[in-house]
Design a protein around this motif. Sequence first.
Motif, PDB file in Angstrom:
ATOM      1  N   ARG A  54      21.365   4.243  -7.510  1.00 21.71           N
ATOM      2  CA  ARG A  54      21.113   4.091  -8.852  1.00 21.71           C
ATOM      3  C   ARG A  54      19.711   4.055  -9.537  1.00 21.71           C
ATOM      4  N   PHE A  55      18.959   4.377  -8.917  1.00 25.46           N
ATOM      5  CA  PHE A  55      17.462   4.659  -9.325  1.00 25.46           C
ATOM      6  C   PHE A  55      17.394   5.870 -10.106  1.00 25.46           C
ATOM      7  N   PRO A  56      16.630   5.812 -11.413  1.00 27.78           N
ATOM      8  CA  PRO A  56      16.559   6.935 -12.187  1.00 27.78           C
ATOM      9  C   PRO A  56      16.051   8.176 -11.708  1.00 27.78           C
ATOM     10  N   LYS A  57      16.298   9.368 -11.926  1.00 27.48           N
ATOM     11  CA  LYS A  57      15.958  10.756 -11.403  1.00 27.48           C
ATOM     12  C   LYS A  57      14.552  10.835 -11.802  1.00 27.48           C
ATOM     13  N   MET A  58      13.829  11.647 -11.063  1.00 24.59           N
ATOM     14  CA  MET A  58      12.379  11.945 -11.117  1.00 24.59           C
ATOM     15  C   MET A  58      11.926  11.934 -12.263  1.00 24.59           C
ATOM     16  N   ARG A  59      12.539  12.693 -13.157  1.00 21.76           N
ATOM     17  CA  ARG A  59      11.934  13.047 -14.510  1.00 21.76           C
ATOM     18  C   ARG A  59      12.184  11.826 -15.432  1.00 21.76           C
ATOM     19  N   GLU A  60      13.281  11.225 -15.246  1.00 26.11           N
ATOM     20  CA  GLU A  60      13.572   9.919 -16.054  1.00 26.11           C
ATOM     21  C   GLU A  60      12.534   9.072 -15.630  1.00 26.11           C
ATOM     22  N   PHE A  61      12.082   9.048 -14.638  1.00 21.17           N
ATOM     23  CA  PHE A  61      11.332   7.875 -14.179  1.00 21.17           C
ATOM     24  C   PHE A  61       9.970   8.112 -14.839  1.00 21.17           C
ATOM     25  N   GLU A  62       9.506   9.177 -14.525  1.00 22.15           N
ATOM     26  CA  GLU A  62       8.381   9.730 -15.118  1.00 22.15           C
ATOM     27  C   GLU A  62       7.983   9.556 -16.734  1.00 22.15           C
ATOM     28  N   GLY A  63       9.386   9.592 -17.444  1.00 23.97           N
ATOM     29  CA  GLY A  63       9.240   9.182 -18.767  1.00 23.97           C
ATOM     30  C   GLY A  63       9.016   7.679 -18.831  1.00 23.97           C
TER      31      GLY A  63
END
Length: 245
Positions: free
Chosen positions: A208-217
């Motif tokens: 459920r954790f955001p994908k890498m680029r989403e979390f970077e955002g």
Amino acid sequence: MTTSETVSFGYEEIPAEEKQARVGAVFSSVAKKYDIMNDAMSGGMHRLWKDRFVRRVKPRAGESILDMAGGTGDIAFRMAPSGADITVSDINQDMLDVGMERAEKRGISGLSWSCQNAEELSFDDRTFDAYTIAFGIRNVTHIDKALAEAFRVLKRGGRFYCLEFSTTEWPGFAQAYDVYSHKLVPQIGKAIAGDADSYRYLIESIRRFPKMREFEGMIRTAGFRHTKVEPIMGGLVAIHSGWKV
């Protein structure tokens, strides 16, 4: 009629106000077997990931570092030889108790231990030179609040480092890992820690954790600049970083 905010607890959607207690129960249950389980689940590879993470942080003598969700001390122990002033914080006192016991057995002194909620830190603004969090941010109720607090307590020029599971982009490996994590990890948890459900949650929380680029955002939205993502094993694990400028 108002509807209560819901958040994910693994694959389950629950009222936001319930998550902290439920996550707390998970980590209280697994605290004493947490490090053994990390070895069993990752084949010991978590040690290499953490070594790599600390090399990126580059702790230095005299600087002040907050290791959030530092629980059993794995990251702090690796940073301690640098001579940095390290505060190990975790919302779960059971995890901190295990960490303090491990530090005493290893003869590691000079660490500060503080029970803290990542979303509402008690530290003053601009206190720390670096903020680290390893395999912890996916368990907070509101990730954006935790990131905002990280930004607040960092000094100008301070650096943020996060080590967290993500979604591997390697073809084939992703499917194999999915089967392993969902089918075998809960059984390993049952055999070693006597708790399949807690490890089922931990695996679901990764999904459920955001994908890498989403979390970077999300890290950029919190105010950090010069953000970077370093995938490991195609993104199974990733090191995220940013600077308060």
